[in-house]
Design a protein around this motif. Structure first.
Motif, PDB file in Angstrom:
ATOM      1  N   VAL A 159      36.247 -20.023  12.262  1.00  0.00           N
ATOM      2  CA  VAL A 159      37.018 -21.236  12.875  1.00  0.00           C
ATOM      3  C   VAL A 159      36.519 -22.250  12.086  1.00  0.00           C
ATOM      4  O   VAL A 159      35.362 -22.742  11.525  1.00  0.00           O
ATOM      5  N   LEU A 182      45.569 -24.622  15.812  1.00  0.00           N
ATOM      6  CA  LEU A 182      45.328 -23.314  15.760  1.00  0.00           C
ATOM      7  C   LEU A 182      46.327 -22.226  16.441  1.00  0.00           C
ATOM      8  O   LEU A 182      46.909 -22.781  17.601  1.00  0.00           O
ATOM      9  N   SER A 185      44.642 -15.853  16.504  1.00  0.00           N
ATOM     10  CA  SER A 185      43.577 -15.484  15.845  1.00  0.00           C
ATOM     11  C   SER A 185      43.466 -13.812  16.184  1.00  0.00           C
ATOM     12  O   SER A 185      44.006 -13.615  17.339  1.00  0.00           O
ATOM     13  N   ALA A 191      37.741 -10.922  11.625  1.00  0.00           N
ATOM     14  CA  ALA A 191      38.440 -11.786  12.526  1.00  0.00           C
ATOM     15  C   ALA A 191      39.426 -12.755  11.445  1.00  0.00           C
ATOM     16  O   ALA A 191      38.775 -13.178  10.552  1.00  0.00           O
ATOM     17  N   GLN A 192      40.439 -13.137  11.942  1.00  0.00           N
ATOM     18  CA  GLN A 192      41.268 -13.824  10.961  1.00  0.00           C
ATOM     19  C   GLN A 192      42.043 -15.221  11.956  1.00  0.00           C
ATOM     20  O   GLN A 192      42.483 -14.652  12.794  1.00  0.00           O
ATOM     21  N   TYR A 193      41.749 -16.319  11.382  1.00  0.00           N
ATOM     22  CA  TYR A 193      42.160 -17.300  12.153  1.00  0.00           C
ATOM     23  C   TYR A 193      43.216 -18.054  11.255  1.00  0.00           C
ATOM     24  O   TYR A 193      43.228 -18.402  10.027  1.00  0.00           O
ATOM     25  N   THR A 194      44.605 -18.329  12.225  1.00  0.00           N
ATOM     26  CA  THR A 194      45.889 -18.768  11.340  1.00  0.00           C
ATOM     27  C   THR A 194      45.964 -20.305  12.005  1.00  0.00           C
ATOM     28  O   THR A 194      45.980 -20.491  13.200  1.00  0.00           O
ATOM     29  N   TYR A 195      46.186 -21.312  11.143  1.00  0.00           N
ATOM     30  CA  TYR A 195      46.392 -22.635  11.331  1.00  0.00           C
ATOM     31  C   TYR A 195      47.696 -23.082  10.914  1.00  0.00           C
ATOM     32  O   TYR A 195      48.028 -22.590   9.462  1.00  0.00           O
TER      33      TYR A 195
END
Length: 217
Positions: A159, A182, A185, A191-195
């Motif tokens: 994050v 965001l 996720s 874990a992979q977070y996409t923004y």
């Protein structure tokens, strides 16, 4: 006492005008007629001189007109010979206008993307973008007009502080607006977070190489 007597002296040859009055009148009429004749002749000669002068001036004017017409014809022939040059210049000007219109928003992608990546946190990657070039410049201040508008997609294993990232991006030269959120996720082991960032670049990123008057090739 003697008294003097004035004597009347008669001398000279006596003259008598024997010319008839009719003859005298005839002579007067003849003299008057001669005067009128000379007057009429003088008027005729004066009129003839005026006419001759007018004809001479007209002839001179005609000669000058002929010379000017000949010169005009020569110039027209020269212009006709230069018509190809005129057409070429007009075509060149038209092509330059087309080039300026179609390539006026030209810019280099690599510096723009490099500037964006340089403003991101170390673990964040630029995974995609959808950017559209803006229109031609309308004013003299390129920073006051939009030049590139769209979205950036970021991928991060952690994050991130999106607010801080947005502030860093806004500090990049040429960026006039930036905002982010965001969008997804994953809950897997890695874990992979996409923004998704909405960004606007101003026209200072334009190269200006193809604008008219800028000497671009």
């Amino acid at each position: 006492m003697s008294t003097g007597t004035s004597a009347v002296t008669f001398g000279g040859v006596p003259r008598v005008n024997l010319i008839p009055r009719s003859e005298l009148e005839r002579r007067e009429r003849a003299a008057t007629a001669r005067g009128w004749a000379w007057g009429i002749l003088g008027a005729v000669l004066a009129a003839a001189a005026i006419v001759a002068g007018a004809m001479l001036l007209s002839w001179i004017a005609d000669q000058r007109l002929a010379i000017e017409q000949s010169r005009t014809n020569d110039l027209l022939l020269e212009l006709d010979g230069l018509s190809d040059v005129s057409v070429a210049l007009a075509t060149e000007s038209q092509l330059e206008g087309f080039l300026a219109e179609s390539m006026g928003s030209d810019f280099a992608w690599q510096p723009v993307i490099s500037a964006v990546v340089g403003a991101l946190p170390g673990e964040v990657q630029l995974s995609g973008f959808a950017l559209t070039a803006g229109g031609l410049a309308q004013g003299e201040d390129p920073s006051a007009e939009a030049g590139l508008v769209g979205t950036l997609t970021l991928a991060s294993p952690n994050v991130i502080d999106i607010a801080r990232t947005v502030r860093e991006l806004r500090a990049v030269s040429g960026v006039s607006f930036a905002d982010g959120r965001l969008v997804s996720s994953t809950q897997q082991a890695s874990a992979q977070y996409t923004y998704e960032l909405t960004v606007t670049f101003d026209q200072s990123i334009y190269s200006g190489l193809f604008l008219e008057g800028q000497g671009g090739e």
